[in-house]
Scaffold this motif. Structure first.
Motif, short mmCIF file in Angstrom:
data_model
loop_
_atom_site.label_atom_id
_atom_site.label_comp_id
_atom_site.label_asym_id
_atom_site.label_seq_id
_atom_site.Cartn_x
_atom_site.Cartn_y
_atom_site.Cartn_z
N ASP A 152 0.92 -1.31 -0.12
CA ASP A 152 -0.03 -0.02 -0.07
C ASP A 152 0.89 1.28 0.06
OD1 ASP A 152 -2.42 -1.52 0.12
OD2 ASP A 152 -1.83 -1.63 2.12
N ILE A 153 0.62 1.93 -1.05
CA ILE A 153 1.71 2.94 -1.11
C ILE A 153 0.92 4.45 -1.27
CG2 ILE A 153 3.47 4.03 -2.65
CD1 ILE A 153 3.76 1.50 -3.88
N GLY A 154 1.32 5.43 -0.60
CA GLY A 154 0.87 6.89 -0.73
C GLY A 154 1.85 7.70 -1.21
N LEU B 168 3.86 12.95 -8.21
CA LEU B 168 4.78 11.67 -8.80
C LEU B 168 3.76 10.90 -9.32
CD1 LEU B 168 6.55 11.01 -5.24
CD2 LEU B 168 7.26 12.44 -7.16
N GLY B 169 2.56 11.22 -9.73
CA GLY B 169 1.49 10.17 -10.09
C GLY B 169 1.62 10.03 -11.75
N SER B 170 2.35 10.98 -12.36
CA SER B 170 2.26 10.97 -13.80
C SER B 170 3.63 10.23 -14.43
CB SER B 170 2.16 12.27 -14.43
OG SER B 170 3.21 12.89 -14.13
N GLY C 135 -2.78 5.60 -3.38
CA GLY C 135 -3.46 6.82 -2.65
C GLY C 135 -2.39 8.17 -2.87
N GLN C 136 -3.29 9.17 -3.18
CA GLN C 136 -2.30 10.41 -3.38
C GLN C 136 -2.89 11.50 -2.53
OE1 GLN C 136 -2.23 11.78 -7.50
NE2 GLN C 136 -4.14 11.13 -7.85
N GLY C 137 -2.41 12.59 -2.34
CA GLY C 137 -2.73 13.71 -1.78
C GLY C 137 -1.62 14.66 -1.42
N THR C 138 -1.76 15.56 -0.61
CA THR C 138 -0.88 16.77 -0.10
C THR C 138 0.16 15.89 0.78
OG1 THR C 138 -2.15 17.49 1.54
CG2 THR C 138 -2.29 18.66 -0.54
N THR C 139 1.18 16.37 0.95
CA THR C 139 2.13 15.81 1.89
C THR C 139 1.58 15.68 3.34
OG1 THR C 139 4.21 16.83 0.96
CG2 THR C 139 4.36 16.36 3.30
N LYS C 140 0.88 16.74 3.69
CA LYS C 140 0.14 16.64 5.18
C LYS C 140 -0.89 15.41 5.00
CE LYS C 140 -2.65 19.49 8.10
NZ LYS C 140 -3.15 20.80 8.59
N GLN C 141 -1.50 15.27 4.03
CA GLN C 141 -2.74 14.30 3.92
C GLN C 141 -1.87 12.87 4.01
OE1 GLN C 141 -4.52 15.22 0.29
NE2 GLN C 141 -6.39 16.37 1.28
#
Length: 295
Positions: free
Chosen positions: A94-96, A101-103, A127-133
């Motif tokens: 499981d990677i966030g 970095l998604g593209s 999963g992706q989001g801001t650093t804080k998330q």
């Protein structure tokens, strides 16, 4: 005590909204309300109080949440260890990661890993989001590890630099700076800027650049991730400092290298100290460190 009710409680505590929580859990709102009521009745205290349309934790709910999070994290880890030991499941990773970095990086590193190791019944979730998330979700146990910016004061986490990103200035095509071959940021502060939101780890890095030149620009608008920031620039709302990523090639913007001040922007592989990691997860982390170490 119903285990599902504890999961519902944790999600509602995070979302603070019954409708959004029910949608996320794929249950009806009455079912969610009933689950919370059952918990409150069993515990003999009120866990939430309404504030407008939101549901805020009471002091008793906040206290209970600390122990629920610890318990559910231990149960999730126990479930994973049991499945691996029994051989009933393949490997799960499981990677966030942050939006940047998604593209490119995530698909590239996965492709490299699978070519070297083979599929071997490995299953990935992302999963992706801001650093804080993503850092918050790593600490909650959602991810095995993440890729994000560095955050000071996170003593329970380990940060390992794996990527050095180039930052560039982007402008609308018709902007006065658009024909520059390179740019000193001190020459840009008179123009409106599109900034990343304060939830983004990149915002701190960029703010430090302006501290170096002892001048700060006017922030006209904020965006949470790269496409929204670049989209505002393309529409003519201002200029911005962003990572040099493939997405920019598809946007109606001019990309200008930054000549000054000197910039060092790193992306880190982040893990939680003392957290159990499955052998396949450890192997993937070792692969990333071996192939993307920064001297």
């Amino acid at each position: 005590m119903n285990l599902n009710h504890l999961y519902y409680f944790r999600t509602l505590a995070k979302e603070e909204h019954y409708t959004k929580t029910a949608e996320q859990l794929s249950i009806t709102q009455p079912s969610l309300s009933h689950a919370i009521s059952c918990l409150e009745k069993e515990l003999g205290v009120k866990l939430f109080e309404k504030q407008g349309r939101n549901a805020k934790l009471t002091k008793y709910g906040a206290l209970f949440l600390r122990y629920v999070e610890q318990s559910l994290e231990m149960l999730d880890e126990g479930k994973r260890i049991l499945m691996e030991a029994s051989g009933t499941k393949g490997g799960f990773i499981d990677i966030g990661y942050i939006y940047t970095l998604g593209s490119h990086f995530i698909p590239e590193i996965m492709n490299q890993y699978m070519k070297e190791k083979g599929k071997n019944n490995i299953h990935f979730s992302f999963g992706q989001g801001t650093t804080k998330q993503v850092i918050t979700e790593l600490k909650e146990g959602k991810y095995d590890f993440i890729f994000s910016s560095y955050i000071k004061g996170e003593e329970e986490l380990e940060f390992y630099p794996v990527i050095e990103e180039e930052l560039v200035l982007i402008t609308p095509k018709n902007h006065i700076l658009s024909n520059c071959d390179s740019i000193d940021l001190s020459k840009t502060t008179e123009y409106d800027y599109i900034a990343y939101s304060k939830n983004s780890g990149l915002r701190t890095v960029i703010d430090q650049l302006f501290v170096k030149i002892k001048n700060h620009p006017k922030i006209a608008y904020e965006g949470e991730e790269d496409s929204s920031v670049a989209g505002l620039v393309a529409a003519g709302f201002g200029i911005a400092i962003v990572p040099k990523i493939p997405l920019l090639e598809t946007m109606d913007v001019c990309v200008i290298p930054i000549s000054a001040p000197e910039i060092k922007r790193y992306i880190y592989l982040v893990t939680k100290k003392n957290k159990y990691l499955a052998p396949v997860v450890k192997d993937f982390i070792d692969f990333v460190k071996k192939n993307h170490a920064i001297a």
